[in-house]
Design a protein around this motif. Structure first.
Motif, PDB file in Angstrom:
ATOM      1  N   UNK A 233       0.840  -1.209   0.000  1.00 59.31           N
ATOM      2  CA  UNK A 233       0.000   0.000   0.000  1.00 59.31           C
ATOM      3  C   UNK A 233       0.873   1.256   0.000  1.00 59.31           C
ATOM      4  N   UNK A 234       1.905   1.241   0.839  1.00 60.83           N
ATOM      5  CA  UNK A 234       2.774   2.424   0.888  1.00 60.83           C
ATOM      6  C   UNK A 234       3.482   2.643  -0.455  1.00 60.83           C
ATOM      7  N   UNK A 235       3.929   1.554  -1.070  1.00 63.93           N
ATOM      8  CA  UNK A 235       4.590   1.692  -2.376  1.00 63.93           C
ATOM      9  C   UNK A 235       3.667   2.323  -3.412  1.00 63.93           C
ATOM     10  N   UNK A 236       2.402   1.926  -3.367  1.00 63.83           N
ATOM     11  CA  UNK A 236       1.433   2.510  -4.307  1.00 63.83           C
ATOM     12  C   UNK A 236       1.359   4.025  -4.137  1.00 63.83           C
TER      13      UNK A 236
ATOM     14  N   UNK B 194      12.104  13.955   2.517  1.00 65.65           N
ATOM     15  CA  UNK B 194      12.517  15.362   2.549  1.00 65.65           C
ATOM     16  C   UNK B 194      13.689  15.615   1.604  1.00 65.65           C
ATOM     17  N   UNK B 195      14.569  14.611   1.475  1.00 66.92           N
ATOM     18  CA  UNK B 195      15.718  14.737   0.579  1.00 66.92           C
ATOM     19  C   UNK B 195      15.360  14.354  -0.869  1.00 66.92           C
ATOM     20  N   UNK B 196      14.068  14.291  -1.124  1.00 65.65           N
ATOM     21  CA  UNK B 196      13.561  14.029  -2.484  1.00 65.65           C
ATOM     22  C   UNK B 196      13.806  12.603  -2.991  1.00 65.65           C
ATOM     23  N   UNK B 197      13.929  11.677  -2.072  1.00 69.68           N
ATOM     24  CA  UNK B 197      13.953  10.269  -2.483  1.00 69.68           C
ATOM     25  C   UNK B 197      12.516   9.761  -2.596  1.00 69.68           C
ATOM     26  N   UNK B 198      12.292   8.910  -3.567  1.00 70.49           N
ATOM     27  CA  UNK B 198      11.049   8.137  -3.602  1.00 70.49           C
ATOM     28  C   UNK B 198      11.400   6.776  -2.997  1.00 70.49           C
ATOM     29  N   UNK B 199      10.674   6.391  -1.949  1.00 73.59           N
ATOM     30  CA  UNK B 199      11.053   5.178  -1.200  1.00 73.59           C
ATOM     31  C   UNK B 199      10.135   4.017  -1.530  1.00 73.59           C
ATOM     32  N   UNK B 200      10.758   2.912  -1.830  1.00 73.29           N
ATOM     33  CA  UNK B 200       9.979   1.692  -2.003  1.00 73.29           C
ATOM     34  C   UNK B 200      10.494   0.642  -1.029  1.00 73.29           C
ATOM     35  N   UNK B 201       9.558   0.018  -0.342  1.00 77.41           N
ATOM     36  CA  UNK B 201       9.905  -1.034   0.618  1.00 77.41           C
ATOM     37  C   UNK B 201       9.325  -2.355   0.130  1.00 77.41           C
TER      38      UNK B 201
ATOM     39  N   UNK C  26       3.654   5.968  -2.644  1.00 78.05           N
ATOM     40  CA  UNK C  26       4.950   6.569  -2.987  1.00 78.05           C
ATOM     41  C   UNK C  26       5.043   6.774  -4.500  1.00 78.05           C
ATOM     42  N   UNK C  27       4.577   5.776  -5.222  1.00 74.91           N
ATOM     43  CA  UNK C  27       4.633   5.844  -6.686  1.00 74.91           C
ATOM     44  C   UNK C  27       3.739   6.966  -7.219  1.00 74.91           C
TER      45      UNK C  27
END
Lengths: 106, 187
Positions: free
Chosen positions: A64-67, B92-99, A69-70
Protein backbone atom coordinates in the motif's frame (compact mmCIF):
# COMPACT_ATOMS: atom_id res chain seq x y z
CA UNK A 1 -9.57 8.54 18.77
CA UNK A 2 -12.39 7.89 16.37
CA UNK A 3 -11.18 7.90 12.79
CA UNK A 4 -13.86 10.41 11.86
CA UNK A 5 -12.37 12.87 14.35
CA UNK A 6 -8.94 12.42 12.80
CA UNK A 7 -10.37 13.00 9.34
CA UNK A 8 -12.22 16.13 10.48
CA UNK A 9 -9.09 17.51 12.12
CA UNK A 10 -6.99 16.94 9.01
CA UNK A 11 -9.69 18.31 6.72
CA UNK A 12 -9.71 21.46 8.84
CA UNK A 13 -6.03 21.79 7.93
CA UNK A 14 -6.80 21.57 4.22
CA UNK A 15 -6.09 17.88 3.71
CA UNK A 16 -8.28 15.80 1.44
CA UNK A 17 -9.22 12.38 2.81
CA UNK A 18 -8.48 9.54 0.38
CA UNK A 19 -8.96 6.23 2.15
CA UNK A 20 -8.94 4.31 5.40
CA UNK A 21 -7.14 1.02 5.79
CA UNK A 22 -8.28 -1.31 8.54
CA UNK A 23 -5.93 -4.05 9.62
CA UNK A 24 -8.55 -6.27 11.24
CA UNK A 25 -12.32 -6.11 10.96
CA UNK A 26 -12.71 -6.66 14.69
CA UNK A 27 -10.05 -4.17 15.83
CA UNK A 28 -11.57 -0.76 15.09
CA UNK A 29 -9.01 1.29 17.07
CA UNK A 30 -6.16 0.40 14.72
CA UNK A 31 -6.09 1.90 11.25
CA UNK A 32 -4.22 4.02 8.72
CA UNK A 33 -5.69 7.07 7.06
CA UNK A 34 -4.44 8.44 3.74
CA UNK A 35 -4.71 12.12 2.84
CA UNK A 36 -3.63 14.43 0.06
CA UNK A 37 -2.46 18.02 0.38
CA UNK A 38 -1.37 19.68 -2.85
CA UNK A 39 1.29 17.35 -4.32
CA UNK A 40 1.92 15.59 -1.01
CA UNK A 41 0.51 12.51 0.61
CA UNK A 42 0.06 12.25 4.37
CA UNK A 43 -0.42 8.91 6.08
CA UNK A 44 -1.59 8.72 9.67
CA UNK A 45 -1.07 5.38 11.39
CA UNK A 46 -3.35 5.18 14.38
CA UNK A 47 -2.30 2.68 17.01
CA UNK A 48 -0.89 0.18 14.51
CA UNK A 49 1.83 -0.98 16.93
CA UNK A 50 -0.88 -2.45 19.13
CA UNK A 51 -0.31 -6.16 19.72
CA UNK A 52 -2.80 -8.49 18.11
CA UNK A 53 -2.79 -12.19 17.46
CA UNK A 54 -2.16 -12.74 14.62
CA UNK A 55 -0.27 -9.65 13.51
CA UNK A 56 -1.33 -7.92 10.32
CA UNK A 57 0.19 -8.77 6.95
CA UNK A 58 3.34 -6.68 6.49
CA UNK A 59 3.45 -7.24 2.73
CA UNK A 60 0.07 -5.53 2.43
CA UNK A 61 1.42 -2.61 4.46
CA UNK A 62 4.49 -2.16 2.23
CA UNK A 63 2.45 -2.73 -0.90
CA UNK A 64 0.00 0.00 0.00
CA UNK A 65 2.77 2.42 0.89
CA UNK A 66 4.59 1.69 -2.38
CA UNK A 67 1.43 2.51 -4.31
CA UNK A 68 1.23 5.90 -2.62
CA UNK A 69 4.95 6.57 -2.99
CA UNK A 70 4.63 5.84 -6.69
CA UNK A 71 1.64 8.10 -7.10
CA UNK A 72 2.75 11.05 -4.96
CA UNK A 73 6.55 10.69 -4.73
CA UNK A 74 6.49 12.71 -1.53
CA UNK A 75 4.62 10.77 1.07
CA UNK A 76 5.01 11.54 4.78
CA UNK A 77 3.93 8.95 7.33
CA UNK A 78 3.25 9.49 11.05
CA UNK A 79 2.40 7.26 13.98
CA UNK A 80 -0.18 8.60 16.44
CA UNK A 81 -1.91 7.30 19.54
CA UNK A 82 -3.67 10.41 20.82
CA UNK A 83 -4.62 14.05 20.16
CA UNK A 84 -1.21 15.34 21.13
CA UNK A 85 0.57 12.99 18.70
CA UNK A 86 -1.80 14.12 15.97
CA UNK A 87 -1.09 17.79 16.66
CA UNK A 88 2.65 17.12 16.51
CA UNK A 89 2.22 15.18 13.27
CA UNK A 90 0.31 18.03 11.65
CA UNK A 91 2.86 20.66 12.70
CA UNK A 92 5.76 18.46 11.56
CA UNK A 93 4.08 17.68 8.25
CA UNK A 94 3.41 21.35 7.54
CA UNK A 95 6.96 22.27 8.50
CA UNK A 96 8.41 19.59 6.24
CA UNK A 97 6.39 20.64 3.23
CA UNK A 98 6.75 24.38 3.84
CA UNK A 99 10.53 24.03 3.73
CA UNK A 100 10.35 21.89 0.62
CA UNK A 101 13.40 22.24 -1.65
CA UNK A 102 15.39 23.94 1.09
CA UNK A 103 17.29 20.73 1.75
CA UNK A 104 19.13 18.96 -1.01
CA UNK A 105 21.81 16.50 -0.04
CA UNK A 106 23.36 16.84 -3.49
CA UNK B 1 37.03 1.82 2.93
CA UNK B 2 33.34 2.00 2.09
CA UNK B 3 31.35 -0.94 3.36
CA UNK B 4 30.00 -1.74 -0.07
CA UNK B 5 33.56 -2.26 -1.28
CA UNK B 6 34.49 -4.62 1.50
CA UNK B 7 31.27 -6.55 2.06
CA UNK B 8 30.98 -9.02 -0.78
CA UNK B 9 28.54 -11.42 0.89
CA UNK B 10 24.87 -10.65 0.47
CA UNK B 11 22.17 -11.33 2.99
CA UNK B 12 19.39 -13.61 1.80
CA UNK B 13 17.06 -10.65 1.22
CA UNK B 14 19.72 -8.78 -0.72
CA UNK B 15 20.26 -11.86 -2.80
CA UNK B 16 16.55 -12.20 -3.58
CA UNK B 17 16.31 -8.54 -4.44
CA UNK B 18 19.38 -8.47 -6.67
CA UNK B 19 18.20 -11.58 -8.52
CA UNK B 20 14.91 -9.86 -9.29
CA UNK B 21 16.72 -6.70 -10.31
CA UNK B 22 18.93 -8.67 -12.72
CA UNK B 23 15.87 -10.49 -14.03
CA UNK B 24 14.26 -7.17 -14.93
CA UNK B 25 17.27 -5.07 -15.92
CA UNK B 26 19.63 -7.65 -17.38
CA UNK B 27 22.85 -9.29 -16.31
CA UNK B 28 24.63 -5.95 -15.98
CA UNK B 29 21.70 -4.36 -14.15
CA UNK B 30 23.47 -4.26 -10.80
CA UNK B 31 25.63 -1.41 -12.05
CA UNK B 32 22.61 0.83 -11.52
CA UNK B 33 22.33 -0.04 -7.82
CA UNK B 34 24.23 1.83 -5.16
CA UNK B 35 24.32 -0.45 -2.15
CA UNK B 36 24.30 0.64 1.51
CA UNK B 37 23.93 4.32 0.82
CA UNK B 38 24.99 6.51 3.75
CA UNK B 39 23.41 9.81 4.72
CA UNK B 40 22.12 11.68 7.75
CA UNK B 41 18.52 11.99 8.80
CA UNK B 42 16.83 15.32 9.50
CA UNK B 43 18.20 15.23 13.05
CA UNK B 44 21.77 14.57 11.95
CA UNK B 45 21.87 10.87 12.80
CA UNK B 46 23.58 8.47 10.42
CA UNK B 47 21.27 6.30 8.37
CA UNK B 48 21.85 3.62 5.80
CA UNK B 49 19.66 2.85 2.82
CA UNK B 50 19.80 -0.67 1.39
CA UNK B 51 19.93 0.46 -2.23
CA UNK B 52 19.67 3.67 -4.21
CA UNK B 53 18.85 3.98 -7.89
CA UNK B 54 19.18 7.38 -9.52
CA UNK B 55 17.94 8.85 -12.73
CA UNK B 56 18.60 12.32 -14.04
CA UNK B 57 15.57 13.68 -12.23
CA UNK B 58 14.74 11.16 -9.49
CA UNK B 59 16.33 9.27 -6.64
CA UNK B 60 14.84 5.99 -5.50
CA UNK B 61 15.59 4.57 -2.06
CA UNK B 62 14.98 0.84 -1.87
CA UNK B 63 14.62 -1.02 1.39
CA UNK B 64 14.17 -4.73 1.72
CA UNK B 65 12.50 -5.23 5.05
CA UNK B 66 12.57 -8.39 7.08
CA UNK B 67 9.32 -8.65 9.00
CA UNK B 68 10.92 -9.22 12.41
CA UNK B 69 12.89 -5.98 12.25
CA UNK B 70 10.30 -3.75 10.60
CA UNK B 71 6.76 -4.86 11.33
CA UNK B 72 5.20 -2.11 13.50
CA UNK B 73 3.63 -4.62 15.86
CA UNK B 74 6.86 -6.54 16.33
CA UNK B 75 9.29 -3.65 16.70
CA UNK B 76 7.06 -1.52 18.92
CA UNK B 77 6.26 2.18 19.02
CA UNK B 78 9.72 3.68 19.50
CA UNK B 79 11.47 1.68 16.81
CA UNK B 80 8.60 2.20 14.43
CA UNK B 81 8.83 5.95 15.01
CA UNK B 82 12.57 5.74 14.27
CA UNK B 83 11.79 3.99 11.00
CA UNK B 84 9.39 6.77 10.12
CA UNK B 85 11.97 9.46 10.92
CA UNK B 86 14.32 7.76 8.47
CA UNK B 87 11.53 7.57 5.92
CA UNK B 88 10.51 11.20 6.40
CA UNK B 89 14.15 12.26 6.05
CA UNK B 90 14.47 10.43 2.75
CA UNK B 91 11.26 11.96 1.46
CA UNK B 92 12.52 15.36 2.55
CA UNK B 93 15.72 14.74 0.58
CA UNK B 94 13.56 14.03 -2.48
CA UNK B 95 13.95 10.27 -2.48
CA UNK B 96 11.05 8.14 -3.60
CA UNK B 97 11.05 5.18 -1.20
CA UNK B 98 9.98 1.69 -2.00
CA UNK B 99 9.91 -1.03 0.62
CA UNK B 100 9.63 -4.72 -0.07
CA UNK B 101 9.00 -7.27 2.63
CA UNK B 102 10.48 -10.75 2.86
CA UNK B 103 7.19 -12.22 1.72
CA UNK B 104 7.14 -9.90 -1.28
CA UNK B 105 10.70 -10.73 -2.30
CA UNK B 106 9.90 -14.43 -2.36
CA UNK B 107 7.29 -13.90 -5.07
CA UNK B 108 9.69 -13.19 -7.88
CA UNK B 109 7.07 -12.52 -10.53
CA UNK B 110 5.21 -9.92 -8.46
CA UNK B 111 8.51 -8.41 -7.34
CA UNK B 112 9.69 -8.04 -10.93
CA UNK B 113 6.37 -6.49 -11.94
CA UNK B 114 6.75 -3.97 -9.11
CA UNK B 115 10.26 -3.05 -10.21
CA UNK B 116 9.13 -2.47 -13.78
CA UNK B 117 6.18 -0.38 -12.65
CA UNK B 118 7.85 1.68 -9.92
CA UNK B 119 11.35 2.19 -11.30
CA UNK B 120 10.60 2.11 -15.01
CA UNK B 121 13.04 1.58 -17.82
CA UNK B 122 16.78 1.23 -17.20
CA UNK B 123 17.57 3.73 -19.95
CA UNK B 124 16.89 6.40 -17.34
CA UNK B 125 19.23 4.97 -14.69
CA UNK B 126 22.62 6.36 -13.81
CA UNK B 127 25.46 3.83 -13.83
CA UNK B 128 26.75 3.04 -10.32
CA UNK B 129 29.61 0.72 -11.08
CA UNK B 130 30.94 0.32 -7.57
CA UNK B 131 28.64 -2.54 -6.63
CA UNK B 132 30.13 -5.23 -8.81
CA UNK B 133 33.12 -4.21 -10.78
CA UNK B 134 35.20 -2.32 -8.26
CA UNK B 135 35.03 -4.42 -5.13
CA UNK B 136 38.28 -3.76 -3.34
CA UNK B 137 39.58 -7.17 -2.48
CA UNK B 138 42.10 -9.51 -3.99
CA UNK B 139 41.56 -13.18 -4.74
CA UNK B 140 43.59 -15.71 -2.80
CA UNK B 141 46.32 -17.38 -4.81
CA UNK B 142 44.58 -20.77 -4.81
CA UNK B 143 41.47 -19.15 -6.31
CA UNK B 144 43.47 -17.47 -9.04
CA UNK B 145 45.23 -20.74 -9.85
CA UNK B 146 41.90 -22.58 -10.04
CA UNK B 147 40.40 -19.91 -12.28
CA UNK B 148 43.43 -20.11 -14.58
CA UNK B 149 43.05 -23.90 -14.72
CA UNK B 150 39.37 -23.50 -15.65
CA UNK B 151 40.23 -20.92 -18.29
CA UNK B 152 42.91 -23.17 -19.78
CA UNK B 153 40.59 -26.18 -19.78
CA UNK B 154 37.86 -24.11 -21.42
CA UNK B 155 40.26 -23.06 -24.15
CA UNK B 156 40.96 -26.75 -24.72
CA UNK B 157 37.28 -27.34 -25.33
CA UNK B 158 36.00 -28.42 -21.92
CA UNK B 159 32.74 -26.95 -20.70
CA UNK B 160 32.19 -28.65 -17.37
CA UNK B 161 34.49 -28.53 -14.37
CA UNK B 162 34.78 -30.05 -10.94
CA UNK B 163 36.47 -27.98 -8.25
CA UNK B 164 37.30 -29.77 -5.00
CA UNK B 165 38.25 -27.50 -2.11
CA UNK B 166 37.60 -27.52 1.66
CA UNK B 167 34.54 -25.83 3.15
CA UNK B 168 34.71 -21.99 3.24
CA UNK B 169 37.72 -21.86 0.96
CA UNK B 170 36.05 -19.93 -1.86
CA UNK B 171 34.28 -22.32 -4.22
CA UNK B 172 31.35 -19.90 -4.60
CA UNK B 173 33.81 -17.10 -5.28
CA UNK B 174 35.33 -19.16 -8.08
CA UNK B 175 31.90 -19.56 -9.68
CA UNK B 176 31.17 -15.85 -9.21
CA UNK B 177 34.44 -14.78 -10.82
CA UNK B 178 34.07 -17.28 -13.62
CA UNK B 179 30.56 -16.05 -14.40
CA UNK B 180 31.75 -12.44 -14.25
CA UNK B 181 34.57 -13.23 -16.67
CA UNK B 182 32.48 -15.24 -19.08
CA UNK B 183 29.04 -13.69 -18.84
CA UNK B 184 29.16 -10.06 -17.71
CA UNK B 185 32.32 -9.00 -19.54
CA UNK B 186 31.45 -10.73 -22.78
CA UNK B 187 27.83 -9.57 -22.80
Amino acid sequence: MLYKDVITTLENHGCKFIEKVDYFADVPDMYSLFFELEKYCLIIDYNICKITNPIFNYAEYTNKQNEYMFKYNQCYRFYVENDEDLDIAIVTFKTLISTDNEIDIN
Amino acid sequence: MERNLSHPDNTLLEDYFEKCFVEVYGSDGLKYLEKEYHLQDIFGNNILVDYVVETKDKKYAIEENGVNYHHPQLVGVERYKQQLIKQKSLVKYNFVIFRWSTEHLLFKEKMCDDLKLFLGDKDRFIDKTDIKVSRGFKLYEHLEVTLLDIKKAREEGNNSFLVVLPTVSGKSKIIEEDIKENLFIKS
